[in-house]
Motif scaffolding. Structure first.
Motif, PDB file in Angstrom:
ATOM      1  N   TRP A 193      15.612 -11.336  -4.323  1.00  0.00           N
ATOM      2  CA  TRP A 193      14.967 -10.396  -3.397  1.00  0.00           C
ATOM      3  C   TRP A 193      13.762 -11.109  -2.812  1.00  0.00           C
ATOM      4  O   TRP A 193      12.819 -11.437  -3.540  1.00  0.00           O
ATOM      5  CB  TRP A 193      14.536  -9.150  -4.181  1.00  0.00           C
ATOM      6  CG  TRP A 193      14.083  -8.016  -3.329  1.00  0.00           C
ATOM      7  CD1 TRP A 193      12.815  -7.774  -2.912  1.00  0.00           C
ATOM      8  CD2 TRP A 193      14.885  -6.946  -2.814  1.00  0.00           C
ATOM      9  NE1 TRP A 193      12.793  -6.624  -2.160  1.00  0.00           N
ATOM     10  CE2 TRP A 193      14.046  -6.094  -2.077  1.00  0.00           C
ATOM     11  CE3 TRP A 193      16.250  -6.639  -2.894  1.00  0.00           C
ATOM     12  CZ2 TRP A 193      14.506  -4.958  -1.439  1.00  0.00           C
ATOM     13  CZ3 TRP A 193      16.703  -5.503  -2.273  1.00  0.00           C
ATOM     14  CH2 TRP A 193      15.830  -4.668  -1.546  1.00  0.00           C
ATOM     15  N   PRO A 194      13.751 -11.379  -1.514  1.00  0.00           N
ATOM     16  CA  PRO A 194      12.772 -12.339  -0.980  1.00  0.00           C
ATOM     17  C   PRO A 194      11.383 -11.792  -0.653  1.00  0.00           C
ATOM     18  O   PRO A 194      10.498 -12.570  -0.335  1.00  0.00           O
ATOM     19  CB  PRO A 194      13.449 -12.819   0.309  1.00  0.00           C
ATOM     20  CG  PRO A 194      14.310 -11.665   0.732  1.00  0.00           C
ATOM     21  CD  PRO A 194      14.739 -10.958  -0.521  1.00  0.00           C
ATOM     22  N   THR A 195      11.182 -10.467  -0.714  1.00  0.00           N
ATOM     23  CA  THR A 195       9.905  -9.953  -0.212  1.00  0.00           C
ATOM     24  C   THR A 195       9.160  -9.120  -1.259  1.00  0.00           C
ATOM     25  O   THR A 195       9.695  -8.801  -2.317  1.00  0.00           O
ATOM     26  CB  THR A 195      10.139  -9.058   1.032  1.00  0.00           C
ATOM     27  OG1 THR A 195      11.024  -8.003   0.667  1.00  0.00           O
ATOM     28  CG2 THR A 195      10.745  -9.848   2.173  1.00  0.00           C
ATOM     29  N   PHE A 196       7.937  -8.740  -0.928  1.00  0.00           N
ATOM     30  CA  PHE A 196       7.099  -7.892  -1.777  1.00  0.00           C
ATOM     31  C   PHE A 196       6.696  -6.652  -1.005  1.00  0.00           C
ATOM     32  O   PHE A 196       6.629  -6.712   0.219  1.00  0.00           O
ATOM     33  CB  PHE A 196       5.853  -8.667  -2.213  1.00  0.00           C
ATOM     34  CG  PHE A 196       6.183  -9.895  -2.978  1.00  0.00           C
ATOM     35  CD1 PHE A 196       6.549  -9.816  -4.301  1.00  0.00           C
ATOM     36  CD2 PHE A 196       6.176 -11.128  -2.353  1.00  0.00           C
ATOM     37  CE1 PHE A 196       6.894 -10.961  -5.015  1.00  0.00           C
ATOM     38  CE2 PHE A 196       6.528 -12.274  -3.055  1.00  0.00           C
ATOM     39  CZ  PHE A 196       6.878 -12.186  -4.389  1.00  0.00           C
ATOM     40  N   PRO A 197       6.441  -5.549  -1.671  1.00  0.00           N
ATOM     41  CA  PRO A 197       6.407  -5.364  -3.130  1.00  0.00           C
ATOM     42  C   PRO A 197       7.819  -5.302  -3.724  1.00  0.00           C
ATOM     43  O   PRO A 197       8.802  -5.214  -2.988  1.00  0.00           O
ATOM     44  CB  PRO A 197       5.730  -4.005  -3.274  1.00  0.00           C
ATOM     45  CG  PRO A 197       6.150  -3.264  -2.041  1.00  0.00           C
ATOM     46  CD  PRO A 197       6.158  -4.298  -0.955  1.00  0.00           C
ATOM     47  N   GLN A 198       7.880  -5.368  -5.053  1.00  0.00           N
ATOM     48  CA  GLN A 198       9.127  -5.148  -5.772  1.00  0.00           C
ATOM     49  C   GLN A 198       8.854  -4.158  -6.902  1.00  0.00           C
ATOM     50  O   GLN A 198       7.970  -4.383  -7.717  1.00  0.00           O
ATOM     51  CB  GLN A 198       9.653  -6.455  -6.376  1.00  0.00           C
ATOM     52  CG  GLN A 198      10.046  -7.488  -5.331  1.00  0.00           C
ATOM     53  CD  GLN A 198      10.748  -8.688  -5.946  1.00  0.00           C
ATOM     54  OE1 GLN A 198      11.181  -8.668  -7.096  1.00  0.00           O
ATOM     55  NE2 GLN A 198      10.851  -9.773  -5.174  1.00  0.00           N
ATOM     56  N   LEU A 199       9.630  -3.087  -6.918  1.00  0.00           N
ATOM     57  CA  LEU A 199       9.471  -2.087  -7.975  1.00  0.00           C
ATOM     58  C   LEU A 199      10.609  -2.208  -8.987  1.00  0.00           C
ATOM     59  O   LEU A 199      11.783  -2.219  -8.605  1.00  0.00           O
ATOM     60  CB  LEU A 199       9.480  -0.671  -7.364  1.00  0.00           C
ATOM     61  CG  LEU A 199       9.494   0.483  -8.369  1.00  0.00           C
ATOM     62  CD1 LEU A 199       8.212   0.526  -9.196  1.00  0.00           C
ATOM     63  CD2 LEU A 199       9.716   1.821  -7.668  1.00  0.00           C
ATOM     64  N   ALA A 217       0.832  -1.204   0.000  1.00  0.00           N
ATOM     65  CA  ALA A 217       0.000   0.000   0.000  1.00  0.00           C
ATOM     66  C   ALA A 217       0.866   1.255   0.000  1.00  0.00           C
ATOM     67  O   ALA A 217       0.640   2.183  -0.773  1.00  0.00           O
ATOM     68  CB  ALA A 217      -0.936   0.001   1.211  1.00  0.00           C
ATOM     69  N   ARG A 218       1.885   1.264   0.851  1.00  0.00           N
ATOM     70  CA  ARG A 218       2.725   2.469   0.954  1.00  0.00           C
ATOM     71  C   ARG A 218       3.541   2.682  -0.319  1.00  0.00           C
ATOM     72  O   ARG A 218       3.698   3.803  -0.794  1.00  0.00           O
ATOM     73  CB  ARG A 218       3.632   2.375   2.176  1.00  0.00           C
ATOM     74  CG  ARG A 218       2.859   2.561   3.488  1.00  0.00           C
ATOM     75  CD  ARG A 218       3.763   2.866   4.649  1.00  0.00           C
ATOM     76  NE  ARG A 218       4.564   1.730   5.060  1.00  0.00           N
ATOM     77  CZ  ARG A 218       4.114   0.744   5.833  1.00  0.00           C
ATOM     78  NH1 ARG A 218       2.867   0.746   6.269  1.00  0.00           N
ATOM     79  NH2 ARG A 218       4.893  -0.254   6.175  1.00  0.00           N
ATOM     80  N   ALA A 219       4.077   1.591  -0.859  1.00  0.00           N
ATOM     81  CA  ALA A 219       4.900   1.724  -2.070  1.00  0.00           C
ATOM     82  C   ALA A 219       4.059   2.219  -3.243  1.00  0.00           C
ATOM     83  O   ALA A 219       4.477   3.105  -3.994  1.00  0.00           O
ATOM     84  CB  ALA A 219       5.553   0.382  -2.410  1.00  0.00           C
ATOM     85  N   VAL A 220       2.858   1.668  -3.395  1.00  0.00           N
ATOM     86  CA  VAL A 220       2.040   2.030  -4.554  1.00  0.00           C
ATOM     87  C   VAL A 220       1.492   3.458  -4.399  1.00  0.00           C
ATOM     88  O   VAL A 220       1.302   4.175  -5.380  1.00  0.00           O
ATOM     89  CB  VAL A 220       0.921   0.986  -4.795  1.00  0.00           C
ATOM     90  CG1 VAL A 220      -0.312   1.256  -3.964  1.00  0.00           C
ATOM     91  CG2 VAL A 220       0.560   0.919  -6.269  1.00  0.00           C
ATOM     92  N   GLY A 258      13.825  -1.665  -5.734  1.00  0.00           N
ATOM     93  CA  GLY A 258      13.778  -2.057  -4.331  1.00  0.00           C
ATOM     94  C   GLY A 258      12.365  -2.386  -3.893  1.00  0.00           C
ATOM     95  O   GLY A 258      11.447  -2.502  -4.710  1.00  0.00           O
ATOM     96  N   GLY A 259      12.214  -2.512  -2.589  1.00  0.00           N
ATOM     97  CA  GLY A 259      10.909  -2.772  -1.996  1.00  0.00           C
ATOM     98  C   GLY A 259      10.321  -1.496  -1.432  1.00  0.00           C
ATOM     99  O   GLY A 259      10.624  -0.400  -1.897  1.00  0.00           O
ATOM    100  N   CYS A 260       9.503  -1.665  -0.412  1.00  0.00           N
ATOM    101  CA  CYS A 260       8.780  -0.516   0.152  1.00  0.00           C
ATOM    102  C   CYS A 260       9.717   0.549   0.736  1.00  0.00           C
ATOM    103  O   CYS A 260       9.588   1.735   0.435  1.00  0.00           O
ATOM    104  CB  CYS A 260       7.831  -1.037   1.220  1.00  0.00           C
ATOM    105  SG  CYS A 260       6.980   0.255   2.118  1.00  0.00           S
ATOM    106  N   ASP A 261      10.681   0.154   1.549  1.00  0.00           N
ATOM    107  CA  ASP A 261      11.543   1.140   2.224  1.00  0.00           C
ATOM    108  C   ASP A 261      12.304   1.993   1.223  1.00  0.00           C
ATOM    109  O   ASP A 261      12.365   3.218   1.344  1.00  0.00           O
ATOM    110  CB  ASP A 261      12.589   0.447   3.114  1.00  0.00           C
ATOM    111  CG  ASP A 261      11.951  -0.320   4.253  1.00  0.00           C
ATOM    112  OD1 ASP A 261      10.979   0.189   4.822  1.00  0.00           O
ATOM    113  OD2 ASP A 261      12.425  -1.421   4.544  1.00  0.00           O
ATOM    114  N   ILE A 262      12.907   1.330   0.230  1.00  0.00           N
ATOM    115  CA  ILE A 262      13.729   2.064  -0.740  1.00  0.00           C
ATOM    116  C   ILE A 262      12.840   2.969  -1.589  1.00  0.00           C
ATOM    117  O   ILE A 262      13.180   4.130  -1.845  1.00  0.00           O
ATOM    118  CB  ILE A 262      14.530   1.080  -1.624  1.00  0.00           C
ATOM    119  CG1 ILE A 262      15.544   0.328  -0.753  1.00  0.00           C
ATOM    120  CG2 ILE A 262      15.225   1.810  -2.761  1.00  0.00           C
ATOM    121  CD1 ILE A 262      16.329  -0.747  -1.479  1.00  0.00           C
TER     122      ILE A 262
END
Lengths: 109, 92
Positions: free
Chosen positions: A67-73, A33-36, A81-85
């Motif tokens: 890269w083991p987790t989602f989301p992936q951009l 949600a945060r990444a999108v 990266g994922g959400c943090d990046i």
């Protein structure tokens, strides 16, 4: 086409691609949600895959980019990266720049 | 050893960090679909020279690699902050 080939085609055909849990309008995970939300705030068109709707991609994606987790951009075929990046880049203004360039490159091609 | 202790151990060994914090954020996600698998949500903050000259993606990959199979067996979601001592001073 196997799942890895399908992913390669998706990230190559779409200059901005996010693999997420749920859809941009109905994300099913806080990180997705945060990444999108950051992507939407950049006001550029982007593609997405809801990994819950493609079991093969769900399983293959962690191997695809190590890269083991989602989301992936992905931007221009590369994992950003994922959400943090994604959020860090958004807050520093780099994400907007990166995405606009990706869209412009696609139009020029 | 608890999950948090195991995560701490692995990260401490891999990065010789000057600062290392691991928090369990499971309480923020109770009832969420991911929580049902029994794996946890964690947040780690690492400050280490090991990240110097590396892109954000490379830093996060190193963290995932250090945690190894715990990413499949124990960790459902991981928020990562990976900075060098120089960056940590600048941005607090």
């Amino acid at each position: 086409m196997d799942a890895l080939e399908r992913i390669k085609k998706q990230v190559t055909d779409n200059p901005i691609m996010i693999y997420m849990k749920g859809s941009p309008d109905f994300p099913q995970c806080g990180f997705s949600a945060r990444a999108v939300q950051a992507l939407k705030a950049c006001n550029v068109p982007f593609a997405y895959v809801n990994i819950f709707e493609d079991e093969e991609v769900y399983r293959a994606l962690p191997k695809y980019a190590n890269w083991p987790t989602f989301p992936q951009l992905y931007v221009k075929g590369e994992l950003v990266g994922g959400c943090d990046i994604t959020l860090d880049l958004y807050q520093s203004g780099e994400l907007q720049k990166m995405l606009q360039e990706a869209v412009a490159d696609k139009k020029a091609a | 050893m608890s999950r948090i202790e195991r995560i701490r151990d692995r990260l401490a060994q891999a990065f010789a960090p000057v600062e290392l914090a691991v928090e369990d954020e499971g309480h923020l996600h109770a009832g969420h679909a991911g929580a049902a698998t029994g794996r946890g949500h964690f947040r780690v903050r690492i400050v280490s020279e090991a990240f110097a000259g590396q892109s954000p993606v490379a830093r996060h990959r190193q963290v995932y690699t250090a945690l190894g199979e715990m990413m499949q067996t124990d960790i459902h979601a991981l928020a990562i902050s990976a900075r060098t001592p120089g960056e940590a001073t600048v941005s607090g």
